[in-house]
Design an enzyme around this catalytic site. Structure first.
Site, PDB file in Angstrom:
ATOM      1  N   ASP A  56      43.322 -25.786  39.754  1.00 11.83           N
ATOM      2  CA  ASP A  56      43.578 -26.584  38.553  1.00 11.83           C
ATOM      3  C   ASP A  56      42.348 -27.419  38.192  1.00 11.83           C
ATOM      4  O   ASP A  56      41.701 -28.001  39.064  1.00 11.83           O
ATOM      5  CB  ASP A  56      44.776 -27.505  38.829  1.00 11.83           C
ATOM      6  CG  ASP A  56      45.250 -28.253  37.619  1.00 11.83           C
ATOM      7  OD1 ASP A  56      45.659 -27.602  36.639  1.00 11.83           O
ATOM      8  OD2 ASP A  56      45.220 -29.500  37.648  1.00 11.83           O
TER       9      ASP A  56
ATOM     10  N   GLU B 228      40.773 -22.343  36.803  1.00 12.99           N
ATOM     11  CA  GLU B 228      41.218 -22.838  35.502  1.00 12.99           C
ATOM     12  C   GLU B 228      40.094 -23.735  35.005  1.00 12.99           C
ATOM     13  O   GLU B 228      40.019 -24.912  35.359  1.00 12.99           O
ATOM     14  CB  GLU B 228      42.516 -23.634  35.599  1.00 12.99           C
ATOM     15  CG  GLU B 228      43.050 -23.997  34.222  1.00 12.99           C
ATOM     16  CD  GLU B 228      43.604 -25.410  34.098  1.00 12.99           C
ATOM     17  OE1 GLU B 228      44.331 -25.671  33.127  1.00 12.99           O
ATOM     18  OE2 GLU B 228      43.302 -26.262  34.949  1.00 12.99           O
TER      19      GLU B 228
END
Length: 542
Positions: free
Chosen positions: A204, A268
């Site tokens: 993330d 990401e």
């Protein structure tokens, strides 16, 4: 040809949002046993792996992306034993398992942050996070002008006068990745889950771990998360895509390489241009990075051809595959996003009082877009429910919204709840088969009965069967390992070959001609009576 063990170069990976996939106990919240019970459905769909959004211990201020303990399963989802059973069941079905890792920030209920709050300014406990004194004579002004991605300031002041950084919600303090203790802790977390058998990590906010050392002022909005998509005349954002992130992932790659089974790292990273993003997937760093530039590209032949060339070309320079994606838990589902023809960016949610998408148009284009994406060389990610043609829940009453973006923006940004609604499995069951009871943590639209899996399985022409056929053909023809070559076509048509497969999408009003002698294998919608391709339709032919 890549080594057969490099499964990630061509894999189709299915994103599971644990809250909304399957609920085993009827409390309205999806869980790990529910996921385990439905893995055979994903095997039957034809995907190669699953990626799970966070299921760790969390106060759930940001749907689990505020982690309080990276080694514990939140009781809402089960326990470590349930995680082990899920991994074992996936392996028995031939599915790999990727889990989410959230290294940019922790929850404010993490034991480290609790210790930091109890410690004095300048203490080792506070050095794990980004604490600073304020500006102004009395320190009452934030250390800089940064804004939160979710709206409002990116700094929160404590009673002792110091401020801490939170690029997201106030409950998500940013870690200090200049601290060796932070780096050592995350290596240990990687090993914990690798030892339990996971096949990799989706990282993330991979572009955000390192901040500009001077914490230089940034006069533009905190929602400029796309590192390269900054306002005209603005310098590069000092909180995104800093050089120091790469040595972190080089260390992590060494950790994963020491394990058998070709474990992977997925970035990401909202980074542009494509050449900057490609640096995350160099041979000694990550394996994949989501192609968000492709996701946000407008529906049209020329812009799509340009982004496919640009992004796949950039990745080819470092020997990496391109990882295609159209939907995920952070953006409007593409079955609704593509239902607008106004040229505006509709990624961030639609509310009941907003202009609504054209649902039939959106689904028609979504089917065409998905068939085009699955025909491209490289890897592809599917978001749970897209194989059913699920639209966004665009008429959800605001009282149900949980996304922190909604509150922090003063209700000006609807947020991401509309793409996170529990998915339908059985049309005539409670909660459409999501769980054994009617409970559902976000309300399901009544119209979703028609999208349920049991209404589509075995039905020719259904979106589910379209995906299943595409995944079968993709595997049989090794399209993920293929090579793309463009065909000369009218401006409103995009066509390429991947090996001996022709993929053609018509964006124009007039039906498009297929080359003479080709045999249609799959079409997102029926062809005309004379065998031409209507508007907003993709065809696979050989």
């Amino acid at each position: 040809m890549p080594s057969p063990s490099e499964w990630w170069r061509s894999a189709v990976i299915y994103q599971i949002y644990p809250r909304s996939f399957a609920d085993s106990d009827g409390d309205g919240m999806g869980d790990l046993p529910g996921i385990t019970s439905r893995l055979s459905d994903l095997r039957d769909l034809g995907v190669d792996a699953v990626w799970l959004s966070p299921f760790y211990l969390s106060p759930q201020h940001d749907a689990g992306y505020d982690v309080a303990d990276y080694r514990t399963v939140d009781p809402r989802f089960g326990d470590l034993g349930d995680a082990d059973k899920m991994i074992a069941e996936a392996r028995s079905l031939g599915l790999r398992v990727i889990v989410d890792l959230v290294p940019n920030h922790t929850s404010n209920e993490h034991e480290w942050f609790r210790a930091a709050l109890a410690a004095a300014p300048g203490s080792p406990e506070r050095e794990r996070y980004v604490f600073r004194d304020g500006r102004g004579e009395d320190g009452s002004e934030p250390p800089n002008t940064w804004l939160s991605v979710f709206g409002g300031p990116a700094w929160e002041r404590l009673p002792d006068g110091q401020w801490y950084l939170h690029l997201f919600d106030v409950s998500q303090p940013d870690l200090n990745w200049g601290n060796p203790e932070v780096r050592d802790e995350f290596v240990a977390i990687l090993r914990f889950w690798l030892d339990r058998g996971v096949d990799g990590f989706r990282v993330d906010v991979a572009h955000g771990l390192i901040k500009d050392a001077e914490l230089a002022d940034w006069e533009w909005g905190g929602d400029v998360i796309l590192g390269g998509l900054t306002p005209e005349g603005a310098p590069p954002p000092p909180m995104w895509d800093q050089e120091g992130v790469h040595e972190i992932y080089q260390q992590w790659r060494e950790v994963l390489n020491a394990y058998e089974g070709d474990r992977i790292l997925v970035a990401e990273a909202w980074v542009q241009p494509a050449e900057r993003l490609a640096r995350y997937v160099r041979p000694d760093e990550m394996h994949q990075a989501f192609n968000f530039e492709y996701l946000v590209t407008p529906w049209g032949a020329d812009p799509l051809r340009q982004v496919i060339d640009r992004t796949s070309g950039a990745n080819a320079t470092v020997g990496a595959p391109t990882t295609w994606v159209l939907s995920n838990h952070d953006v409007m589902r593409h079955a609704s996003r593509l239902g607008f023809s106004d040229g505006k960016d509709h990624r961030n949610g639609i509310g009941v009082d907003d202009p609504q998408p054209d649902a039939p148009l959106g689904l028609r284009r979504a089917r065409a877009a998905s068939l085009q994406m699955l025909g491209l060389p490289g890897s592809a990610y599917l978001y749970q429910g897209e194989e059913l043609g699920l639209p966004e829940h665009t008429t959800m009453p605001d009282d149900f919204r949980e996304d922190p973006t909604f509150e922090r923006s003063g209700h000006t940004e609807v947020g991401r709840d509309g793409c996170r609604v529990p998915i339908p499995w059985e049309a005539d069951s409670p909660s459409f088969g999501f769980g054994p009871a009617d409970a559902s943590w976000l309300p399901q639209p009544a119209a979703w009965a028609e999208y349920a899996l049991d209404r589509q399985r075995g039905i020719p022409g259904s979106t589910y069967e379209l995906y299943r056929s595409a995944l079968r053909l993709r595997r049989e023809r090794s399209l993920g390992h293929g090579t793309l070559s463009w065909l000369d076509t009218p401006a409103e048509v995009l066509a390429f070959r991947n090996g001996d497969l022709l993929v053609l999408t018509n964006f124009g009003d007039a039906p498009a001609e297929l080359p003479l002698g080709v045999r249609v294998l799959l079409s997102s919608e029926p062809l005309t009576e004379d065998g031409r391709v209507p508007r907003d339709v993709t065809v696979w032919a050989a």
